[in-house]
Design a protein around this motif. Structure first.
Motif, PDB file in Angstrom:
ATOM      1  N   GLN A   1     -10.281   1.052 -11.188  1.00 14.43           N
ATOM      2  CA  GLN A   1      -9.489   1.898 -12.081  1.00 14.43           C
ATOM      3  C   GLN A   1      -9.871   3.375 -11.972  1.00 14.43           C
ATOM      4  O   GLN A   1      -9.075   4.240 -12.262  1.00 14.43           O
ATOM      5  CB  GLN A   1      -9.634   1.417 -13.530  1.00 14.43           C
ATOM      6  CG  GLN A   1      -9.062   0.037 -13.784  1.00 14.43           C
ATOM      7  CD  GLN A   1      -7.570  -0.040 -13.538  1.00 14.43           C
ATOM      8  OE1 GLN A   1      -6.844   0.909 -13.746  1.00 14.43           O
ATOM      9  NE2 GLN A   1      -7.120  -1.183 -13.057  1.00 14.43           N
ATOM     10  N   GLY A   2     -11.094   3.671 -11.529  1.00 12.11           N
ATOM     11  CA  GLY A   2     -11.530   5.046 -11.394  1.00 12.11           C
ATOM     12  C   GLY A   2     -11.102   5.681 -10.084  1.00 12.11           C
ATOM     13  O   GLY A   2     -11.227   6.878  -9.899  1.00 12.11           O
ATOM     14  N   GLU A   3     -10.619   4.894  -9.142  1.00 16.27           N
ATOM     15  CA  GLU A   3     -10.227   5.394  -7.833  1.00 16.27           C
ATOM     16  C   GLU A   3      -8.958   6.232  -7.933  1.00 16.27           C
ATOM     17  O   GLU A   3      -8.007   5.869  -8.610  1.00 16.27           O
ATOM     18  CB  GLU A   3      -9.996   4.208  -6.894  1.00 16.27           C
ATOM     19  CG  GLU A   3      -9.627   4.606  -5.488  1.00 16.27           C
ATOM     20  CD  GLU A   3      -9.379   3.399  -4.602  1.00 16.27           C
ATOM     21  OE1 GLU A   3      -8.761   3.587  -3.549  1.00 16.27           O
ATOM     22  OE2 GLU A   3      -9.791   2.287  -4.969  1.00 16.27           O
ATOM     23  N   ALA A   4      -8.956   7.352  -7.203  1.00 17.54           N
ATOM     24  CA  ALA A   4      -7.763   8.207  -7.178  1.00 17.54           C
ATOM     25  C   ALA A   4      -6.766   7.628  -6.174  1.00 17.54           C
ATOM     26  O   ALA A   4      -7.135   7.192  -5.097  1.00 17.54           O
ATOM     27  CB  ALA A   4      -8.144   9.620  -6.787  1.00 17.54           C
ATOM     28  N   HIS A   5      -5.508   7.616  -6.559  1.00 15.43           N
ATOM     29  CA  HIS A   5      -4.449   7.093  -5.699  1.00 15.43           C
ATOM     30  C   HIS A   5      -3.483   8.220  -5.354  1.00 15.43           C
ATOM     31  O   HIS A   5      -3.210   9.085  -6.186  1.00 15.43           O
ATOM     32  CB  HIS A   5      -3.686   5.974  -6.413  1.00 15.43           C
ATOM     33  CG  HIS A   5      -4.513   4.760  -6.663  1.00 15.43           C
ATOM     34  ND1 HIS A   5      -4.734   3.804  -5.704  1.00 15.43           N
ATOM     35  CD2 HIS A   5      -5.181   4.355  -7.766  1.00 15.43           C
ATOM     36  CE1 HIS A   5      -5.499   2.853  -6.207  1.00 15.43           C
ATOM     37  NE2 HIS A   5      -5.793   3.170  -7.444  1.00 15.43           N
ATOM     38  N   PRO A   6      -2.917   8.198  -4.138  1.00  8.69           N
ATOM     39  CA  PRO A   6      -1.944   9.225  -3.776  1.00  8.69           C
ATOM     40  C   PRO A   6      -0.601   9.032  -4.483  1.00  8.69           C
ATOM     41  O   PRO A   6       0.199   9.947  -4.553  1.00  8.69           O
ATOM     42  CB  PRO A   6      -1.797   9.054  -2.261  1.00  8.69           C
ATOM     43  CG  PRO A   6      -2.180   7.634  -1.996  1.00  8.69           C
ATOM     44  CD  PRO A   6      -3.212   7.290  -3.038  1.00  8.69           C
ATOM     45  N   LEU A   7      -0.373   7.831  -5.005  1.00  7.90           N
ATOM     46  CA  LEU A   7       0.871   7.548  -5.722  1.00  7.90           C
ATOM     47  C   LEU A   7       0.623   7.582  -7.217  1.00  7.90           C
ATOM     48  O   LEU A   7      -0.432   7.160  -7.692  1.00  7.90           O
ATOM     49  CB  LEU A   7       1.404   6.163  -5.328  1.00  7.90           C
ATOM     50  CG  LEU A   7       1.693   5.930  -3.847  1.00  7.90           C
ATOM     51  CD1 LEU A   7       2.157   4.496  -3.632  1.00  7.90           C
ATOM     52  CD2 LEU A   7       2.710   6.910  -3.326  1.00  7.90           C
ATOM     53  N   THR A   8       1.604   8.077  -7.961  1.00  7.50           N
ATOM     54  CA  THR A   8       1.525   8.040  -9.418  1.00  7.50           C
ATOM     55  C   THR A   8       2.672   7.189  -9.943  1.00  7.50           C
ATOM     56  O   THR A   8       3.757   7.152  -9.350  1.00  7.50           O
ATOM     57  CB  THR A   8       1.603   9.450 -10.045  1.00  7.50           C
ATOM     58  OG1 THR A   8       2.801  10.085  -9.607  1.00  7.50           O
ATOM     59  CG2 THR A   8       0.410  10.298  -9.676  1.00  7.50           C
TER      60      THR A   8
END
Length: 167
Positions: free
Chosen positions: A9-16
């Protein structure tokens, strides 16, 4: 599967992922200004409210206006009503996102209902700063708590599968 490879859950994703409940707008309420007869301040305020662009002519004291508002909170859905939601997946990165699978489920205590149509569920590629949107509907036929679960699966830059969810 959707559960395997669940991203931290803390990982940044390129998609929102943005999820918004669709509902009918309601007439905005205005605050009536009451005063005693002969009160010049109340008369001036009444004239100001009456000349407002949102006032309903002749009904200034009823608190209704011509403006509409959308609810600020999720609100309540009653049995037999149709729940509608707008889902948007946006690529915030500078690279294309590949093999995107969108899964929208409505979970109740008794069942899980898939709300995603097959043609909306798969997006081959999503370019930088592009988005894909869909609207889902479901008639509420069961009492109790309902949870909307939105999952997005995609191929990361190295081709590895990534998944994130929003409840």
């Amino acid at each position: 599967t959707w559960e395997s490879g669940m991203a931290d859950q803390g990982e940044a994703h390129p998609l929102t992922l943005k999820v918004m409940r669709l509902s009918k707008p309601k007439l905005a309420l205005s605050m009536p200004l009451l005063g005693e007869a002969g009160d010049w301040a109340a008369a001036a305020l009444h004239d100001s409210v009456a000349s407002s662009s949102t006032a309903v002519r002749g009904c200034e004291l009823l608190r209704l206006s011509e403006a509409v508002t959308l609810p600020q909170s999720f609100g309540t859905i009653f049995l037999g009503e149709t729940f509608s939601s707008f889902i948007s997946v946006h690529n915030d990165s500078l690279q294309d996102a590949k093999d995107i699978i969108i899964k929208i489920e409505l979970r109740t205590t008794a069942q899980t209902v898939n709300l995603t149509r097959a043609e909306d569920a798969v997006v081959k590629s999503l370019g930088s700063q592009q988005s894909t949107d869909l609207v889902v509907h479901h008639e509420v036929k069961e009492l109790g708590l309902h949870t909307l679960v939105c999952s997005v699966q995609y191929a990361g830059p190295g081709g590895e599968g990534k998944v994130f969810r929003k409840f």
